[in-house]
Design an enzyme around this catalytic site. Structure first.
Site, mmCIF file in Angstrom:
data_model
loop_
_atom_site.group_PDB
_atom_site.id
_atom_site.type_symbol
_atom_site.label_atom_id
_atom_site.label_comp_id
_atom_site.label_asym_id
_atom_site.label_seq_id
_atom_site.Cartn_x
_atom_site.Cartn_y
_atom_site.Cartn_z
ATOM 1 N N ASN A 12 18.471 -31.439 44.714
ATOM 2 C CA ASN A 12 18.340 -30.601 43.234
ATOM 3 C C ASN A 12 16.698 -29.823 43.926
ATOM 4 O O ASN A 12 15.850 -30.167 44.336
ATOM 5 C CB ASN A 12 17.251 -32.095 42.783
ATOM 6 C CG ASN A 12 18.240 -33.072 41.544
ATOM 7 O OD1 ASN A 12 19.186 -33.783 42.798
ATOM 8 N ND2 ASN A 12 17.687 -33.109 41.088
ATOM 9 N N ASP A 14 15.374 -27.596 42.096
ATOM 10 C CA ASP A 14 14.217 -27.639 40.358
ATOM 11 C C ASP A 14 13.144 -27.071 41.503
ATOM 12 O O ASP A 14 12.359 -26.927 41.645
ATOM 13 C CB ASP A 14 14.655 -28.728 40.068
ATOM 14 C CG ASP A 14 15.650 -29.301 39.600
ATOM 15 O OD1 ASP A 14 16.354 -28.505 38.913
ATOM 16 O OD2 ASP A 14 15.419 -30.234 39.320
ATOM 17 N N HIS A 15 12.805 -28.360 42.638
ATOM 18 C CA HIS A 15 11.215 -28.106 43.510
ATOM 19 C C HIS A 15 10.940 -27.362 43.938
ATOM 20 O O HIS A 15 9.809 -27.099 44.945
ATOM 21 C CB HIS A 15 11.678 -29.745 44.679
ATOM 22 C CG HIS A 15 12.016 -30.745 43.925
ATOM 23 N ND1 HIS A 15 11.420 -31.331 42.546
ATOM 24 C CD2 HIS A 15 12.922 -31.433 43.334
ATOM 25 C CE1 HIS A 15 11.713 -32.598 42.399
ATOM 26 N NE2 HIS A 15 13.250 -32.105 42.868
ATOM 27 N N ARG A 23 2.389 -20.640 41.909
ATOM 28 C CA ARG A 23 1.651 -19.490 41.954
ATOM 29 C C ARG A 23 2.339 -18.761 40.355
ATOM 30 O O ARG A 23 1.944 -16.720 40.092
ATOM 31 C CB ARG A 23 1.815 -17.974 43.156
ATOM 32 C CG ARG A 23 1.479 -19.322 43.985
ATOM 33 C CD ARG A 23 -0.078 -18.612 43.648
ATOM 34 N NE ARG A 23 -1.364 -18.834 44.847
ATOM 35 C CZ ARG A 23 -1.226 -18.113 45.435
ATOM 36 N NH1 ARG A 23 -0.977 -17.349 46.278
ATOM 37 N NH2 ARG A 23 -2.475 -18.585 46.638
ATOM 38 N N HIS A 48 18.022 -28.779 37.005
ATOM 39 C CA HIS A 48 17.712 -29.406 35.610
ATOM 40 C C HIS A 48 17.548 -27.660 34.760
ATOM 41 O O HIS A 48 15.686 -27.375 35.463
ATOM 42 C CB HIS A 48 16.718 -30.495 35.910
ATOM 43 C CG HIS A 48 16.680 -30.934 34.602
ATOM 44 N ND1 HIS A 48 15.693 -32.195 34.621
ATOM 45 C CD2 HIS A 48 16.964 -31.089 33.339
ATOM 46 C CE1 HIS A 48 15.528 -32.846 33.462
ATOM 47 N NE2 HIS A 48 16.226 -31.492 32.224
ATOM 48 N N ARG A 50 15.252 -27.000 32.278
ATOM 49 C CA ARG A 50 14.096 -28.804 30.919
ATOM 50 C C ARG A 50 14.164 -27.073 29.626
ATOM 51 O O ARG A 50 13.946 -26.290 30.247
ATOM 52 C CB ARG A 50 13.276 -28.699 31.589
ATOM 53 C CG ARG A 50 12.959 -29.488 33.019
ATOM 54 C CD ARG A 50 11.728 -30.170 33.056
ATOM 55 N NE ARG A 50 10.599 -30.927 32.158
ATOM 56 C CZ ARG A 50 11.053 -32.140 31.967
ATOM 57 N NH1 ARG A 50 11.552 -32.926 33.179
ATOM 58 N NH2 ARG A 50 10.290 -32.852 30.908
ATOM 59 N N ARG A 54 10.259 -25.160 32.547
ATOM 60 C CA ARG A 54 8.652 -25.357 33.820
ATOM 61 C C ARG A 54 9.012 -25.022 35.488
ATOM 62 O O ARG A 54 8.270 -24.899 36.326
ATOM 63 C CB ARG A 54 7.762 -27.156 33.587
ATOM 64 C CG ARG A 54 9.027 -27.615 34.224
ATOM 65 C CD ARG A 54 8.063 -29.636 34.529
ATOM 66 N NE ARG A 54 7.967 -29.589 33.292
ATOM 67 C CZ ARG A 54 7.226 -31.196 32.653
ATOM 68 N NH1 ARG A 54 7.812 -32.005 33.836
ATOM 69 N NH2 ARG A 54 7.558 -31.249 32.044
ATOM 70 N N GLU A 75 21.865 -30.392 34.996
ATOM 71 C CA GLU A 75 21.020 -31.086 34.117
ATOM 72 C C GLU A 75 20.596 -30.865 33.302
ATOM 73 O O GLU A 75 19.689 -29.505 33.256
ATOM 74 C CB GLU A 75 19.614 -31.904 35.177
ATOM 75 C CG GLU A 75 20.352 -32.760 36.343
ATOM 76 C CD GLU A 75 19.374 -33.435 37.319
ATOM 77 O OE1 GLU A 75 19.479 -34.301 38.650
ATOM 78 O OE2 GLU A 75 18.156 -33.031 37.064
ATOM 79 N N THR A 106 12.166 -37.682 35.465
ATOM 80 C CA THR A 106 12.747 -37.507 34.307
ATOM 81 C C THR A 106 12.319 -39.127 33.996
ATOM 82 O O THR A 106 12.566 -39.611 35.019
ATOM 83 C CB THR A 106 14.374 -36.975 34.686
ATOM 84 O OG1 THR A 106 14.290 -36.220 34.712
ATOM 85 C CG2 THR A 106 15.018 -38.092 33.208
ATOM 86 N N GLU A 156 25.095 -41.277 36.552
ATOM 87 C CA GLU A 156 24.884 -41.452 37.780
ATOM 88 C C GLU A 156 22.947 -42.806 37.125
ATOM 89 O O GLU A 156 22.136 -42.169 36.010
ATOM 90 C CB GLU A 156 23.857 -39.743 37.112
ATOM 91 C CG GLU A 156 22.438 -39.863 38.353
ATOM 92 C CD GLU A 156 22.363 -38.183 38.869
ATOM 93 O OE1 GLU A 156 22.698 -37.317 38.426
ATOM 94 O OE2 GLU A 156 20.411 -38.752 39.588
ATOM 95 N N HIS A 219 16.984 -40.411 41.728
ATOM 96 C CA HIS A 219 15.597 -40.194 42.079
ATOM 97 C C HIS A 219 14.931 -41.034 42.555
ATOM 98 O O HIS A 219 15.184 -42.156 42.135
ATOM 99 C CB HIS A 219 15.489 -40.984 40.148
ATOM 100 C CG HIS A 219 14.219 -40.060 39.387
ATOM 101 N ND1 HIS A 219 12.998 -40.622 39.813
ATOM 102 C CD2 HIS A 219 14.358 -38.904 39.007
ATOM 103 C CE1 HIS A 219 11.967 -39.649 39.152
ATOM 104 N NE2 HIS A 219 12.917 -38.799 38.749
ATOM 105 N N GLY A 220 13.839 -40.372 42.867
ATOM 106 C CA GLY A 220 12.958 -40.896 44.327
ATOM 107 C C GLY A 220 13.361 -41.532 44.832
ATOM 108 O O GLY A 220 12.995 -41.992 46.250
ATOM 109 N N GLY A 241 16.121 -34.803 45.746
ATOM 110 C CA GLY A 241 15.412 -33.365 45.470
ATOM 111 C C GLY A 241 14.222 -34.155 46.279
ATOM 112 O O GLY A 241 14.082 -33.122 47.364
#
Ligand code: PXP
Length: 265
Positions: A12, A14-15, A23, A48, A50, A54, A75, A106, A156, A219-220, A241
């Site tokens: 992932n 996205d991070h 910034r 993702h 969103r 964001r 996603e 999520t 998933e 996730h996690g 991610g």
């Protein structure tokens, strides 16, 4: 147990965009991660898009789709406007997730039972564009039962609860983290909760597999808690991610991905 089955890793990215948006400039660019992910042995790029944009925005998604040598797992929520954008982007796969504006990430799986008609519509639209569909759901047999009646390819399983209990047991500092407060319990209770949560993921993964669905999880997941999930034979893909991108700050992205791939062997 077949220990030779290959576990695919979706990264992932996205991070990376989360850091950029801190910034509101154009650096770091998630696009620059594509070749590194490929070189490091990742099997899939996951992003993702969103509703609130964001982190990943439409232009990122277009550039990633255009340039990625790896399959892209996009996603998204079941919002019709978003689904139309995904159909135009034509990723290898769309993973439908629940979205709440106020959440940090999520928080739970898609409630397939309450939103059945909307999900059916989204799935039909995606499938009409030759996009493979996965549903991000809690490890719950009733939800698998409902999901298996839809024209989807994969589920998933949300591993967030397992990861939170694991963190509460193993990372003393995390006891003060607001998202883990609900897991503040005696160690003996947490140990049992962790075993139960793992058992639940395993049982539901096998149930989904028996229903003919491909099974992924995410996730996690991190370098400490991933092995127990890796050992669930019917889970064929993990999307990870936060832990990979967090480690990459110190080791570089390529090594962070290679380290995770090594654990998935
Ligand atoms: N899978 C899905 C469907 C997600 O929404 C997320 C969070 O972006 C992940 C996997 C990865 O979670 P994490 O960033 O905690 O590894």
């Amino acid at each position: 147990m077949n220990t030779t089955a290959k576990m695919a890793l979706g990264v992932n990215i996205d991070h990376i965009a989360v850091l950029r948006e801190a910034r509101r400039i154009n650096d770091p660019d998630p696009l620059d991660a594509l070749s590194i992910c490929k070189r490091a042995g990742a099997d899939q790029i996951t992003i993702h898009l969103r509703e609130d944009r964001r982190h990943i925005n439409d232009f990122d998604a277009q550039k990633i789709m255009f340039n990625s040598a790896l399959p892209v797992n996009l996603e998204c929520s079941i919002d019709p406007e978003i689904i139309s954008i995904i159909c135009a982007l034509r990723p290898h796969r769309a993973t439908l997730v629940p979205e709440k504006r106020e959440e940090v990430t999520t928080e739970g799986g898609l409630d397939v039972i309450s939103h059945l008609e909307k999900i059916k519509k989204a799935v039909a639209q995606l499938k009409a564009h030759d996009i493979s569909v996965s549903l991000f759901i809690d490890p719950d047999e009733a939800i698998i039962e409902a999901s298996s009646k839809l024209d989807i390819d994969m589920v998933e399983l949300h591993t967030g609860r397992y990861a939170n209990i694991y963190a509460m047991l193993n990372t003393p500092l995390s006891t003060t983290h607001h998202s883990l407060v609900e897991f503040e319990r005696p160690r003996s209770e947490l140990t049992k909760m962790l075993a139960d949560s793992l058992e639940q993921i395993k049982d539901v993964a096998y149930f989904a597999h028996q229903k003919g669905l491909l099974v992924a999880a995410g996730h996690g997941l991190n370098y400490q808690n991933v092995e127990a999930i890796r050992d669930i034979n019917v889970i064929k893909e993990l999307n990870i991610g936060q832990s990979i991108i967090a480690r990459s700050v110190f080791t570089g992205l390529e090594k962070a991905i290679r380290d995770m791939k090594e654990l998935l062997k």
